[in-house]
Design a protein around this motif. Sequence first.
Motif, PDB file in Angstrom:
ATOM      1  N   GLU A 150      -0.251 -12.963   6.788  1.00  0.00           N
ATOM      2  CA  GLU A 150       0.358 -12.614   5.501  1.00  0.00           C
ATOM      3  C   GLU A 150       1.100 -11.284   5.624  1.00  0.00           C
ATOM      4  OE1 GLU A 150       0.518 -14.394   2.874  1.00  0.00           O
ATOM      5  OE2 GLU A 150      -1.151 -15.829   2.906  1.00  0.00           O
ATOM      6  N   GLN A 151       2.116 -11.120   4.793  1.00  0.00           N
ATOM      7  CA  GLN A 151       2.895  -9.885   4.831  1.00  0.00           C
ATOM      8  C   GLN A 151       2.171  -8.778   4.071  1.00  0.00           C
ATOM      9  OE1 GLN A 151       6.623  -9.808   2.658  1.00  0.00           O
ATOM     10  NE2 GLN A 151       7.572  -8.477   4.193  1.00  0.00           N
ATOM     11  N   VAL A 152       1.859  -7.698   4.770  1.00  0.00           N
ATOM     12  CA  VAL A 152       1.246  -6.509   4.166  1.00  0.00           C
ATOM     13  C   VAL A 152       2.099  -5.317   4.583  1.00  0.00           C
ATOM     14  CG1 VAL A 152      -0.786  -5.029   4.053  1.00  0.00           C
ATOM     15  CG2 VAL A 152      -1.064  -7.511   4.204  1.00  0.00           C
ATOM     16  N   VAL A 153       2.604  -4.591   3.598  1.00  0.00           N
ATOM     17  CA  VAL A 153       3.511  -3.481   3.894  1.00  0.00           C
ATOM     18  C   VAL A 153       2.982  -2.199   3.269  1.00  0.00           C
ATOM     19  CG1 VAL A 153       5.507  -5.011   4.047  1.00  0.00           C
ATOM     20  CG2 VAL A 153       4.962  -3.906   1.863  1.00  0.00           C
ATOM     21  N   ALA A 154       3.428  -1.086   3.811  1.00  0.00           N
ATOM     22  CA  ALA A 154       3.030   0.223   3.286  1.00  0.00           C
ATOM     23  C   ALA A 154       4.257   1.112   3.172  1.00  0.00           C
ATOM     24  CB  ALA A 154       1.997   0.880   4.189  1.00  0.00           C
ATOM     25  N   ARG A 155       4.211   1.994   2.197  1.00  0.00           N
ATOM     26  CA  ARG A 155       5.254   2.995   2.037  1.00  0.00           C
ATOM     27  C   ARG A 155       4.594   4.363   2.012  1.00  0.00           C
ATOM     28  NH1 ARG A 155       7.503  -0.234   3.943  1.00  0.00           N
ATOM     29  NH2 ARG A 155       9.239  -1.536   3.246  1.00  0.00           N
TER      30      ARG A 155
ATOM     31  N   LEU B 189       0.829  -1.196   0.000  1.00  0.00           N
ATOM     32  CA  LEU B 189       0.000   0.000   0.000  1.00  0.00           C
ATOM     33  C   LEU B 189       0.864   1.246   0.000  1.00  0.00           C
ATOM     34  CD1 LEU B 189      -2.411  -0.991   2.931  1.00  0.00           C
ATOM     35  CD2 LEU B 189      -2.658  -1.579   0.510  1.00  0.00           C
ATOM     36  N   LEU B 190       0.322   2.319  -0.559  1.00  0.00           N
ATOM     37  CA  LEU B 190       0.883   3.651  -0.381  1.00  0.00           C
ATOM     38  C   LEU B 190      -0.010   4.391   0.608  1.00  0.00           C
ATOM     39  CD1 LEU B 190       1.669   4.758  -4.054  1.00  0.00           C
ATOM     40  CD2 LEU B 190       3.269   3.868  -2.353  1.00  0.00           C
ATOM     41  N   VAL B 191       0.591   5.120   1.532  1.00  0.00           N
ATOM     42  CA  VAL B 191      -0.187   5.890   2.506  1.00  0.00           C
ATOM     43  C   VAL B 191       0.327   7.320   2.538  1.00  0.00           C
ATOM     44  CG1 VAL B 191      -0.772   3.888   3.917  1.00  0.00           C
ATOM     45  CG2 VAL B 191       1.313   5.180   4.423  1.00  0.00           C
ATOM     46  N   GLN B 192      -0.565   8.216   2.874  1.00  0.00           N
ATOM     47  CA  GLN B 192      -0.211   9.633   2.940  1.00  0.00           C
ATOM     48  C   GLN B 192      -0.928  10.281   4.121  1.00  0.00           C
ATOM     49  OE1 GLN B 192      -1.415  13.148   0.051  1.00  0.00           O
ATOM     50  NE2 GLN B 192       0.404  12.141  -0.741  1.00  0.00           N
ATOM     51  N   LYS B 193      -0.237  11.193   4.802  1.00  0.00           N
ATOM     52  CA  LYS B 193      -0.869  11.936   5.880  1.00  0.00           C
ATOM     53  C   LYS B 193      -1.929  12.873   5.306  1.00  0.00           C
ATOM     54  CE  LYS B 193       2.749  11.985   9.405  1.00  0.00           C
ATOM     55  NZ  LYS B 193       3.514  12.834  10.348  1.00  0.00           N
ATOM     56  N   VAL B 194      -3.103  12.890   5.938  1.00  0.00           N
ATOM     57  CA  VAL B 194      -4.188  13.773   5.513  1.00  0.00           C
ATOM     58  C   VAL B 194      -4.746  14.490   6.736  1.00  0.00           C
ATOM     59  CG1 VAL B 194      -4.803  12.376   3.503  1.00  0.00           C
ATOM     60  CG2 VAL B 194      -5.913  11.941   5.703  1.00  0.00           C
TER      61      VAL B 194
ATOM     62  N   GLY C 240      -4.838   5.754  -3.684  1.00  0.00           N
ATOM     63  CA  GLY C 240      -5.570   4.933  -4.633  1.00  0.00           C
ATOM     64  C   GLY C 240      -4.753   4.086  -5.574  1.00  0.00           C
ATOM     65  N   LEU C 241      -3.639   3.523  -5.099  1.00  0.00           N
ATOM     66  CA  LEU C 241      -2.824   2.598  -5.889  1.00  0.00           C
ATOM     67  C   LEU C 241      -2.372   1.471  -4.963  1.00  0.00           C
ATOM     68  CD1 LEU C 241      -1.214   1.790  -8.456  1.00  0.00           C
ATOM     69  CD2 LEU C 241       0.634   3.239  -7.627  1.00  0.00           C
ATOM     70  N   TYR C 242      -2.664   0.222  -5.341  1.00  0.00           N
ATOM     71  CA  TYR C 242      -2.386  -0.938  -4.514  1.00  0.00           C
ATOM     72  C   TYR C 242      -1.575  -1.953  -5.309  1.00  0.00           C
ATOM     73  CZ  TYR C 242      -6.667   0.768  -2.142  1.00  0.00           C
ATOM     74  OH  TYR C 242      -7.638   1.530  -1.528  1.00  0.00           O
ATOM     75  N   TYR C 243      -0.778  -2.748  -4.589  1.00  0.00           N
ATOM     76  CA  TYR C 243      -0.086  -3.900  -5.187  1.00  0.00           C
ATOM     77  C   TYR C 243      -0.624  -5.163  -4.515  1.00  0.00           C
ATOM     78  CZ  TYR C 243       3.560  -7.421  -5.870  1.00  0.00           C
ATOM     79  OH  TYR C 243       4.239  -8.587  -6.171  1.00  0.00           O
TER      80      TYR C 243
END
Length: 359
Positions: free
Chosen positions: A210-215, A133-138, A173-176
């Motif tokens: 399962e491995q779930v990571v975010a950047r 996942l991509l995450v951003q501060k809002v 709004g972009l996922y792998y």
Amino acid sequence: MKALVLTGGSGVRLRPFTYSTPKQLIPLANKPVLEHVVAHLRELGATEVCLLTGDWAEVIETAMGDGSRFGVRLTYLRQDQPRGLAHAVRTARPFLGDDDFLMYLGDNILADATGAVAAAVGEFRARRPAAGLLVQKVADPRAYGVAELDPDGAVLRLVEKPPHPRTDLAVVGLYYFTAAVHAATDAISPSARGELEITDAVQWLIDRGEQVVARRYSGFWKDVGRADDVLQCNRRLLGELRTDVRGEVDPASELRGQVVIEAGARVVRSLIEGPAIIGAGTLIEDSRVGPGTSIGRDCVVRGTHLADSVVLQGAHICTPRGLRGSVVGRFATVGPGEQGDPGHRLVIGDHASVEMTAA
């Protein structure tokens, strides 16, 4: 690599424009939103892209074609009605198979000027977590999927639109995904709002180890949900233009900054301040245009001042009062009117006619 683009949203907040065209085809810097999305996916390494459509299936397929002009192969599948992002993954299973894929929300613009998105996707492809996942501060995360991370970027918890968010990290709004997501989408039930939430599917993966990571991503990210969002995205994408003059500019006119004049356009006794783009076949006469303005093809702009605006195909604008921060629909007409202060703001749909006169 494969990619799934979701284009089934109804665009209620962008009416009246979305009565006659899907929001994913609204032009930004004179290219539809979906063209920017598909071009970005190609930059990220996707060569097979599925556009999951809804009511606008035929319109979108006609506009986007087979994908060859973008360097990808486009496939089209239809979702009978929007039932959540996880349901979209279920619907696209015939295309996705057991391959890794990117999922991109088709009304989102990520202007990846620093290459941060590409770097994150490259890492996901190399490490192959079940989900990336991509995450951003809002400022207000209540309208988003909200992630809780450990210091290494592992996702500990993911909640959709929580009334009391525990972090300010919204999922972009972009996922792998790897094929592990399909077991998750099959296992979950509809949420309280009746949708199969992708956040629930990802949480299902987390709960099973399962491995779930975010950047973290701090670059430009916006969905074109409202007219103000359209204008903001347009400004951002215009800023990436390089000057390219293929149309006619007479000696009495002046171009300043990053300006694109497409073939067949004419600029007569006018000032164009970049960043700005003038579409093919458009006439700009006795006017001042820009900055932050895109004008589509076959328009007429005469005797006026436009700034920070989006003008769609075939519009005629002839008003000395000028427009700022406006969105003008296809084949709409603005003017004529008496001289007044500049800076009026309009959002008018396709084929509308507005006369502006002094108060």
